[in-house]
Design a protein around this motif. Structure first.
Motif, PDB file in Angstrom:
ATOM      1  N   ASP A  59       0.830  -1.199   0.000  1.00  0.00           N
ATOM      2  CA  ASP A  59       0.000   0.000   0.000  1.00  0.00           C
ATOM      3  C   ASP A  59       0.868   1.254   0.000  1.00  0.00           C
ATOM      4  O   ASP A  59       1.971   1.255   0.561  1.00  0.00           O
ATOM      5  N   VAL A  60       0.355   2.330  -0.604  1.00  0.00           N
ATOM      6  CA  VAL A  60       1.039   3.624  -0.553  1.00  0.00           C
ATOM      7  C   VAL A  60       0.610   4.316   0.734  1.00  0.00           C
ATOM      8  O   VAL A  60      -0.505   4.834   0.841  1.00  0.00           O
ATOM      9  N   ILE A  61       1.492   4.310   1.714  1.00  0.00           N
ATOM     10  CA  ILE A  61       1.137   4.795   3.053  1.00  0.00           C
ATOM     11  C   ILE A  61       1.830   6.103   3.421  1.00  0.00           C
ATOM     12  O   ILE A  61       1.484   6.715   4.433  1.00  0.00           O
ATOM     13  N   GLU A  62       2.800   6.548   2.620  1.00  0.00           N
ATOM     14  CA  GLU A  62       3.615   7.701   3.037  1.00  0.00           C
ATOM     15  C   GLU A  62       2.790   8.938   3.369  1.00  0.00           C
ATOM     16  O   GLU A  62       3.061   9.597   4.383  1.00  0.00           O
ATOM     17  N   PRO A  63       1.771   9.334   2.570  1.00  0.00           N
ATOM     18  CA  PRO A  63       1.011  10.532   2.958  1.00  0.00           C
ATOM     19  C   PRO A  63       0.361  10.413   4.336  1.00  0.00           C
ATOM     20  O   PRO A  63       0.390  11.360   5.129  1.00  0.00           O
ATOM     21  N   LEU A  64      -0.207   9.253   4.638  1.00  0.00           N
ATOM     22  CA  LEU A  64      -0.848   9.062   5.938  1.00  0.00           C
ATOM     23  C   LEU A  64       0.172   9.084   7.070  1.00  0.00           C
ATOM     24  O   LEU A  64      -0.074   9.654   8.144  1.00  0.00           O
ATOM     25  N   VAL A  65       1.323   8.453   6.848  1.00  0.00           N
ATOM     26  CA  VAL A  65       2.358   8.433   7.881  1.00  0.00           C
ATOM     27  C   VAL A  65       2.876   9.849   8.145  1.00  0.00           C
ATOM     28  O   VAL A  65       3.028  10.263   9.298  1.00  0.00           O
ATOM     29  N   LEU A  66       3.140  10.610   7.084  1.00  0.00           N
ATOM     30  CA  LEU A  66       3.658  11.958   7.264  1.00  0.00           C
ATOM     31  C   LEU A  66       2.644  12.880   7.936  1.00  0.00           C
ATOM     32  O   LEU A  66       3.013  13.739   8.750  1.00  0.00           O
ATOM     33  N   GLU A  67       1.374  12.726   7.621  1.00  0.00           N
ATOM     34  CA  GLU A  67       0.366  13.516   8.322  1.00  0.00           C
ATOM     35  C   GLU A  67       0.382  13.193   9.808  1.00  0.00           C
ATOM     36  O   GLU A  67       0.307  14.096  10.660  1.00  0.00           O
ATOM     37  N   LEU A  68       0.510  11.928  10.149  1.00  0.00           N
ATOM     38  CA  LEU A  68       0.571  11.520  11.553  1.00  0.00           C
ATOM     39  C   LEU A  68       1.811  12.085  12.235  1.00  0.00           C
ATOM     40  O   LEU A  68       1.732  12.663  13.327  1.00  0.00           O
ATOM     41  N   VAL A  69       2.958  11.936  11.591  1.00  0.00           N
ATOM     42  CA  VAL A  69       4.218  12.362  12.209  1.00  0.00           C
ATOM     43  C   VAL A  69       4.281  13.875  12.378  1.00  0.00           C
ATOM     44  O   VAL A  69       4.662  14.388  13.440  1.00  0.00           O
ATOM     45  N   THR A  70       3.913  14.625  11.347  1.00  0.00           N
ATOM     46  CA  THR A  70       4.025  16.083  11.433  1.00  0.00           C
ATOM     47  C   THR A  70       2.987  16.693  12.370  1.00  0.00           C
ATOM     48  O   THR A  70       3.196  17.775  12.913  1.00  0.00           O
ATOM     49  N   GLU A  71       1.867  16.008  12.574  1.00  0.00           N
ATOM     50  CA  GLU A  71       0.837  16.530  13.475  1.00  0.00           C
ATOM     51  C   GLU A  71       1.094  16.205  14.936  1.00  0.00           C
ATOM     52  O   GLU A  71       0.590  16.907  15.822  1.00  0.00           O
ATOM     53  N   PRO A  78       8.676  16.551   5.621  1.00  0.00           N
ATOM     54  CA  PRO A  78       7.822  17.301   4.691  1.00  0.00           C
ATOM     55  C   PRO A  78       6.347  17.199   5.062  1.00  0.00           C
ATOM     56  O   PRO A  78       5.851  16.115   5.368  1.00  0.00           O
ATOM     57  N   SER A  79       5.657  18.317   5.015  1.00  0.00           N
ATOM     58  CA  SER A  79       4.208  18.281   5.218  1.00  0.00           C
ATOM     59  C   SER A  79       3.526  17.843   3.924  1.00  0.00           C
ATOM     60  O   SER A  79       4.074  17.977   2.831  1.00  0.00           O
ATOM     61  N   VAL A  80       2.335  17.293   4.056  1.00  0.00           N
ATOM     62  CA  VAL A  80       1.558  16.835   2.905  1.00  0.00           C
ATOM     63  C   VAL A  80       0.682  17.991   2.429  1.00  0.00           C
ATOM     64  O   VAL A  80      -0.168  18.490   3.175  1.00  0.00           O
ATOM     65  N   LEU A  81       0.889  18.423   1.197  1.00  0.00           N
ATOM     66  CA  LEU A  81       0.075  19.493   0.629  1.00  0.00           C
ATOM     67  C   LEU A  81      -1.259  18.971   0.110  1.00  0.00           C
ATOM     68  O   LEU A  81      -2.285  19.632   0.237  1.00  0.00           O
ATOM     69  N   ALA A  82      -1.252  17.801  -0.497  1.00  0.00           N
ATOM     70  CA  ALA A  82      -2.472  17.175  -1.020  1.00  0.00           C
ATOM     71  C   ALA A  82      -2.132  15.748  -1.423  1.00  0.00           C
ATOM     72  O   ALA A  82      -0.963  15.414  -1.668  1.00  0.00           O
ATOM     73  N   SER A  83      -3.148  14.900  -1.509  1.00  0.00           N
ATOM     74  CA  SER A  83      -2.937  13.526  -1.976  1.00  0.00           C
ATOM     75  C   SER A  83      -4.232  13.012  -2.570  1.00  0.00           C
ATOM     76  O   SER A  83      -5.317  13.535  -2.306  1.00  0.00           O
ATOM     77  N   GLY A  84      -4.116  11.974  -3.384  1.00  0.00           N
ATOM     78  CA  GLY A  84      -5.309  11.425  -4.005  1.00  0.00           C
ATOM     79  C   GLY A  84      -4.979  10.318  -4.980  1.00  0.00           C
ATOM     80  O   GLY A  84      -3.910   9.690  -4.905  1.00  0.00           O
ATOM     81  N   LEU A  85      -5.893  10.085  -5.925  1.00  0.00           N
ATOM     82  CA  LEU A  85      -5.758   9.035  -6.922  1.00  0.00           C
ATOM     83  C   LEU A  85      -5.837   9.641  -8.314  1.00  0.00           C
ATOM     84  O   LEU A  85      -6.595  10.592  -8.546  1.00  0.00           O
ATOM     85  N   VAL A  86      -5.050   9.114  -9.241  1.00  0.00           N
ATOM     86  CA  VAL A  86      -5.150   9.513 -10.638  1.00  0.00           C
ATOM     87  C   VAL A  86      -5.401   8.256 -11.461  1.00  0.00           C
ATOM     88  O   VAL A  86      -4.765   7.211 -11.245  1.00  0.00           O
ATOM     89  N   ARG A  87      -6.346   8.348 -12.378  1.00  0.00           N
ATOM     90  CA  ARG A  87      -6.691   7.216 -13.247  1.00  0.00           C
ATOM     91  C   ARG A  87      -6.235   7.520 -14.655  1.00  0.00           C
ATOM     92  O   ARG A  87      -6.543   8.581 -15.204  1.00  0.00           O
ATOM     93  N   GLU A  88      -5.496   6.585 -15.228  1.00  0.00           N
ATOM     94  CA  GLU A  88      -4.936   6.797 -16.558  1.00  0.00           C
ATOM     95  C   GLU A  88      -4.738   5.455 -17.233  1.00  0.00           C
ATOM     96  O   GLU A  88      -4.159   4.530 -16.654  1.00  0.00           O
ATOM     97  N   ASN A  89      -5.246   5.337 -18.464  1.00  0.00           N
ATOM     98  CA  ASN A  89      -5.090   4.107 -19.263  1.00  0.00           C
ATOM     99  C   ASN A  89      -5.591   2.878 -18.518  1.00  0.00           C
ATOM    100  O   ASN A  89      -4.976   1.810 -18.561  1.00  0.00           O
ATOM    101  N   GLY A  90      -6.692   3.037 -17.812  1.00  0.00           N
ATOM    102  CA  GLY A  90      -7.308   1.909 -17.140  1.00  0.00           C
ATOM    103  C   GLY A  90      -6.675   1.523 -15.815  1.00  0.00           C
ATOM    104  O   GLY A  90      -7.117   0.563 -15.188  1.00  0.00           O
ATOM    105  N   SER A  91      -5.634   2.226 -15.377  1.00  0.00           N
ATOM    106  CA  SER A  91      -4.991   1.906 -14.101  1.00  0.00           C
ATOM    107  C   SER A  91      -5.132   3.085 -13.131  1.00  0.00           C
ATOM    108  O   SER A  91      -5.357   4.225 -13.543  1.00  0.00           O
ATOM    109  N   THR A  92      -4.996   2.797 -11.856  1.00  0.00           N
ATOM    110  CA  THR A  92      -5.122   3.806 -10.803  1.00  0.00           C
ATOM    111  C   THR A  92      -3.807   3.920 -10.048  1.00  0.00           C
ATOM    112  O   THR A  92      -3.226   2.908  -9.648  1.00  0.00           O
ATOM    113  N   THR A  93      -3.346   5.142  -9.853  1.00  0.00           N
ATOM    114  CA  THR A  93      -2.090   5.392  -9.147  1.00  0.00           C
ATOM    115  C   THR A  93      -2.330   6.410  -8.042  1.00  0.00           C
ATOM    116  O   THR A  93      -3.000   7.428  -8.257  1.00  0.00           O
ATOM    117  N   ARG A  94      -1.795   6.131  -6.876  1.00  0.00           N
ATOM    118  CA  ARG A  94      -1.865   7.112  -5.790  1.00  0.00           C
ATOM    119  C   ARG A  94      -0.780   8.171  -5.984  1.00  0.00           C
ATOM    120  O   ARG A  94       0.331   7.863  -6.400  1.00  0.00           O
TER     121      ARG A  94
END
Length: 296
Positions: A59-71, A78-94
């Motif tokens: 799993d891609v966990i780095e954004p969640l871990v960094l939010e926990l650590v910095t808070e 590094p603080s997390v500015l934004a995170s999400g999912l992008v869909r391209e060519n039938g695949s999904t990438t965090r």
């Protein structure tokens, strides 16, 4: 700098309402596709990561871990500015956009002289604060459950159980055997030093283990790894600095003095086992190729 990939431009525009002025792909990333961005407004600079699954859970966990650590801690990361999912060519990438931090990795580490001692104190303090702040009821890898982190027990994470058996056999007190959050890949290349401040990068392999094992592994990566370049006296001094930094936040783990060397050997064994698993899959082989490129 080259122009950014189209999907990176789309991510920045949607998340930060600004454009990308220039883009440089980082060459040292081992797992995630990492881009260093100059923006035409907003924060001015940012880091974009695509993918980057944990080697323990996938799993891609780095954004969640960094939010926990910095808070919850004073650790510089590094603080997390934004995170999400992008869909391209039938695949999904965090994806995630992170704060850009100034500085450079403290490498080549053995040649830094007196700065090595300060960096070791900072690294030890970071581990001590992390271990003192976040305790869990079991060891394992971190996975996503929606926007939450959960502890899973994937195959291959056998060090804590083996460590417990060693501690009991050696007569160590295991009543305070509290699983703790740890970085997972702490070594000089994942630090960033600027004007005396040390930041910790690349939290994508954070997991839950025991404090004694995590501290012994850090000592291996920061001190023992460089034994050909460091005298015995220097290695002993650096070990002392790492431990003193850790003691700023909590006592040394009760099993550390007795089993530190055994934990280092167990880490080498688990690393060899993970390497053997990686060569059997296309994703694992791609990670190994990126790792070798970062070392070269």
């Amino acid at each position: 700098m080259a122009g950014p990939p189209q999907r990176v431009e789309h991510i920045v525009e949607a998340a930060l309402s600004c454009g990308v002025r220039s883009c440089e792909q980082a060459t040292g990333g081992r797992v995630a596709q990492t881009y260093l961005l100059e923006l035409d407004s907003g924060p001015g600079r940012a880091v974009c990561k695509l993918g980057g699954p944990s080697v323990r859970t996938g799993d891609v966990i780095e954004p969640l871990v960094l939010e926990l650590v910095t808070e919850t801690t004073e650790i510089v990361a590094p603080s997390v500015l934004a995170s999400g999912l992008v869909r391209e060519n039938g695949s999904t990438t965090r994806w995630a956009l992170y704060e850009f931090l100034d500085g450079s990795p403290p490498t080549p580490f053995p040649s830094l002289g007196d700065d090595c001692s300060r960096i070791l104190r900072d690294a030890g303090a970071m581990l001590g604060e992390l271990h003192a702040t976040h305790a869990f009821d079991r060891t394992g890898g971190l996975a996503r459950n929606g926007d939450d982190l959960v502890v899973e027990r994937p195959a291959g994470v056998w060090i804590p159980e083996q460590g417990r058996r060693l501690a009991e056999h050696a007569g160590c007190d295991t009543e305070d055997w509290q699983p703790v959050l740890t970085h997972g890949d702490l070594f000089p290349g994942n630090l960033l030093v600027d004007d005396g401040a040390t930041a910790v990068l690349d939290w994508g392999n954070a997991h839950v283990t025991t404090a004694g094992y995590a501290l012994a592994r850090a000592e291996m990566r920061f001190v023992d790894w460089f034994w050909p370049s460091l005298s015995a006296a220097t290695r002993e001094q650096l070990r002392h600095e790492l431990r003193e930094g850790y003691r700023r936040y909590r006592p040394l783990p009760p099993d550390y003095e007795t089993l530190g060397t055994a934990y280092k050997l167990l880490w080498l064994g688990q690393s060899a086992e993970r390497l053997a698993r990686h060569v059997t899959t296309s994703r694992g082989r791609a990670q190994l190729r990126r790792h070798l490129r970062s070392l070269l």
